[in-house]
Write an enzyme that holds these catalytic residues in place. Structure first.
Site, mmCIF file in Angstrom:
data_model
loop_
_atom_site.group_PDB
_atom_site.id
_atom_site.type_symbol
_atom_site.label_atom_id
_atom_site.label_comp_id
_atom_site.label_asym_id
_atom_site.label_seq_id
_atom_site.Cartn_x
_atom_site.Cartn_y
_atom_site.Cartn_z
ATOM 1 N N SER A 174 0.797 -1.228 0.000
ATOM 2 C CA SER A 174 0.000 0.000 0.000
ATOM 3 C C SER A 174 0.829 1.276 0.000
ATOM 4 O O SER A 174 0.385 2.302 -0.484
ATOM 5 C CB SER A 174 -0.931 0.009 1.211
ATOM 6 O OG SER A 174 -0.200 -0.081 2.409
ATOM 7 N N HIS B 102 -4.958 -3.637 -2.760
ATOM 8 C CA HIS B 102 -4.586 -2.641 -3.775
ATOM 9 C C HIS B 102 -4.421 -3.255 -5.163
ATOM 10 O O HIS B 102 -4.198 -2.526 -6.125
ATOM 11 C CB HIS B 102 -3.296 -1.921 -3.361
ATOM 12 C CG HIS B 102 -3.503 -1.076 -2.145
ATOM 13 N ND1 HIS B 102 -3.894 0.240 -2.210
ATOM 14 C CD2 HIS B 102 -3.429 -1.387 -0.829
ATOM 15 C CE1 HIS B 102 -4.022 0.716 -0.981
ATOM 16 N NE2 HIS B 102 -3.743 -0.255 -0.122
ATOM 17 N N LYS C 163 -11.498 0.284 -2.455
ATOM 18 C CA LYS C 163 -10.520 0.850 -3.396
ATOM 19 C C LYS C 163 -11.085 0.697 -4.820
ATOM 20 O O LYS C 163 -11.905 1.514 -5.223
ATOM 21 C CB LYS C 163 -9.166 0.202 -3.167
ATOM 22 C CG LYS C 163 -8.773 0.387 -1.670
ATOM 23 C CD LYS C 163 -7.414 -0.044 -1.313
ATOM 24 C CE LYS C 163 -7.233 -0.127 0.202
ATOM 25 N NZ LYS C 163 -7.476 1.107 0.942
HETATM 26 C C1 LIG Z 1 -3.339 -3.672 2.389
HETATM 27 C C2 LIG Z 1 -4.592 -3.183 3.042
HETATM 28 N N1 LIG Z 1 -5.396 -4.074 3.646
HETATM 29 C C3 LIG Z 1 -6.538 -3.694 4.243
HETATM 30 C C4 LIG Z 1 -6.924 -2.370 4.259
HETATM 31 C C5 LIG Z 1 -8.188 -1.971 4.978
HETATM 32 O O1 LIG Z 1 -9.214 -1.753 4.084
HETATM 33 P P1 LIG Z 1 -10.539 -0.926 4.485
HETATM 34 O O2 LIG Z 1 -10.270 0.477 4.139
HETATM 35 O O3 LIG Z 1 -11.587 -1.554 3.646
HETATM 36 O O4 LIG Z 1 -10.777 -1.129 5.928
HETATM 37 C C6 LIG Z 1 -6.147 -1.410 3.638
HETATM 38 C C7 LIG Z 1 -6.563 0.000 3.631
HETATM 39 O O5 LIG Z 1 -5.916 0.904 3.269
HETATM 40 C C8 LIG Z 1 -4.934 -1.826 3.018
HETATM 41 O O6 LIG Z 1 -4.128 -0.935 2.422
#
Ligand SMILES: Cc1ncc(COP(=O)(O)O)c(C=O)c1O
Length: 392
Positions: free
Chosen positions: A186, A214, A245
């Site tokens: 991310s 992502h 996303k």
């Molecule tokens: C790699 C990763 N996993 C999980 C999440 C969490 O997702 P959510 O925004 O749906 O809670 C994010 C959020 O930025 C992320 O970058």
């Protein structure tokens, strides 16, 4: 007497320091959302170049219509947990559609991606078992590990030799080992070396979970993420992801071929003790999921934009991430330089994310830009020009 907030003094000081560096850092309010790529921020029209709206689907007219119809038909919220009154037919349909899309037997939908990671990691591995995670994994992965009580061991980011060293040592313990990585990371937007990781997990008889938060919609011919792109889907035991996303909504999921995946529904507190997603979210997500495979041109467009920005930033001699990706990060050892560029971009009508340690790898400060398939050529040109001008 000490107040309950005294323990936050170091945080309060860090905040004061940040406010001196960039006075508007804590006051960014999206006052009017014009489209998936533009908003009025603090009274100024801005191009959004830091959101994760990779395919621009938060403003897709079919997704919006599906959400409106669902809200009219079923109300604004479910007002209950999936285990009580919160499983509507839409939740069940979305789970079926996710399983079909990924070619897996089972799928579970969660209220956010954060909760999906908490739920899976705190449930499928527990005390006495081991989670081996890439050091750059997202906070939700770390938190999930903490919640479950398994032994947690980090390996160096994308370092397959370090992973193998740890797997070899763990062989003696004769316990279940779950390796956890992300598809696209991310912060720097780099891919995991997934084919090598799958080979190791098979060699050492471990399990593998990939968080495709992502990479969903972004990688692979059908947008199923890095496992599809690397042609190793069969070697991945659990795919976790988010609707917040590429799918332009909010929510999370896990898909797996494991016949017992449904047990997570009963054993997982983050699944049981929170309300389920609202009908409008489920409806727009179902519509967005159809678009992922039906409109591959969105993926071509996002990669065109990604390559353009990455090459432009490289050309400016900025310290960018290791590979071109829709996430274009510029690293700074010095916070003040990061602030200056961030503020310079804001002044020119471009909003990107400023990310500071400890949320960043290697203790660097990061300007994390991300592009969308919905960015027009003119917007991309403006973003590139603004970087050139703002670095002076
Ligand atoms: C790699 C990763 N996993 C999980 C999440 C969490 O997702 P959510 O925004 O749906 O809670 C994010 C959020 O930025 C992320 O970058």
């Amino acid at each position: 007497m000490m107040t309950i907030f005294d323990k936050f003094q170091p945080l309060a000081e860090a905040r004061r320091e940040l406010e001196q560096g960039a006075s508007n850092f804590f006051n960014v309010v999206m006052e009017e959302i014009i489209s998936g790529t533009e908003a009025v921020v603090n009274g100024r029209r801005m191009i959004l170049a830091g959101s994760n709206n990779y395919l621009g689907l938060s403003f897709d007219s079919d997704c919006i219509e599906a959400a409106c119809q669902a809200a009219r038909r079923e109300g604004t919220g479910t007002t209950g947990s999936r285990m009580a009154n919160g499983t509507f037919s839409g939740h069940v349909a979305l789970e079926k559609e996710l399983a079909e899309y990924f070619g897996r037997q089972r799928a579970i939908v969660f209220s956010t991606g954060y909760i999906a990671n908490l739920a899976i990691l705190s449930t499928v591995v527990g005390p006495g078992e081991v989670i081996l995670l890439d050091a750059d994994c997202h906070a939700s992965i770390y938190d999930g590990c903490r919640l479950g009580g398994a032994d947690v061991i980090r390996f160096r980011h994308n370092d397959v030799e370090d992973l193998e060293k740890r797997l070899r040592r763990l062989k003696k313990r004769d316990t279940n080992v779950l390796v956890v990585v992300e598809g696209l990371y991310s912060m720097l937007g780099d891919r995991a070396p997934l084919a090598d990781i799958v080979a190791l997990k098979q060699k050492y008889d471990a399990y593998l979970m990939v968080d495709e938060a992502h990479s969903l919609g972004v990688l692979g011919e059908n947008g199923r993420g890095l496992a599809e792109e690397a042609d190793v889907e069969d070697g991945v035991d659990f795919v976790v992801g988010t609707f917040s996303k590429s799918l332009g909504a909010i929510g999370g999921f896990c898909v797996s071929n494991h016949p017992e995946l449904d047990l997570v529904r009963y054993a997982s507190r983050p699944y049981v003790f929170t309300a389920s997603s609202s009908p409008s979210i489920i409806a727009s997500t179902r519509q967005a999921l159809k678009i992922l495979s039906a409109r591959p041109e969105l993926r071509r467009q996002i990669w065109e934009n990604a390559d353009l920005l990455y090459q432009h930033l490289q050309g400016l001699n900025l310290n960018v991430g290791p590979e071109a990706s829709p996430i274009a990060a510029v690293r700074f050892e010095n916070k003040a330089e990061a602030f200056a560029l961030w503020s310079g971009l804001l002044e020119r009508g471009v909003y990107v994310n400023l990310v500071l340690p400890p949320a960043t790898p290697d203790g660097n400060s990061l300007l994390r830009s991300s592009v969308s398939a919905a960015h027009t050529q003119e917007q991309m040109a403006h973003i590139c020009k603004s970087f050139t001008e703002a670095i002076g």
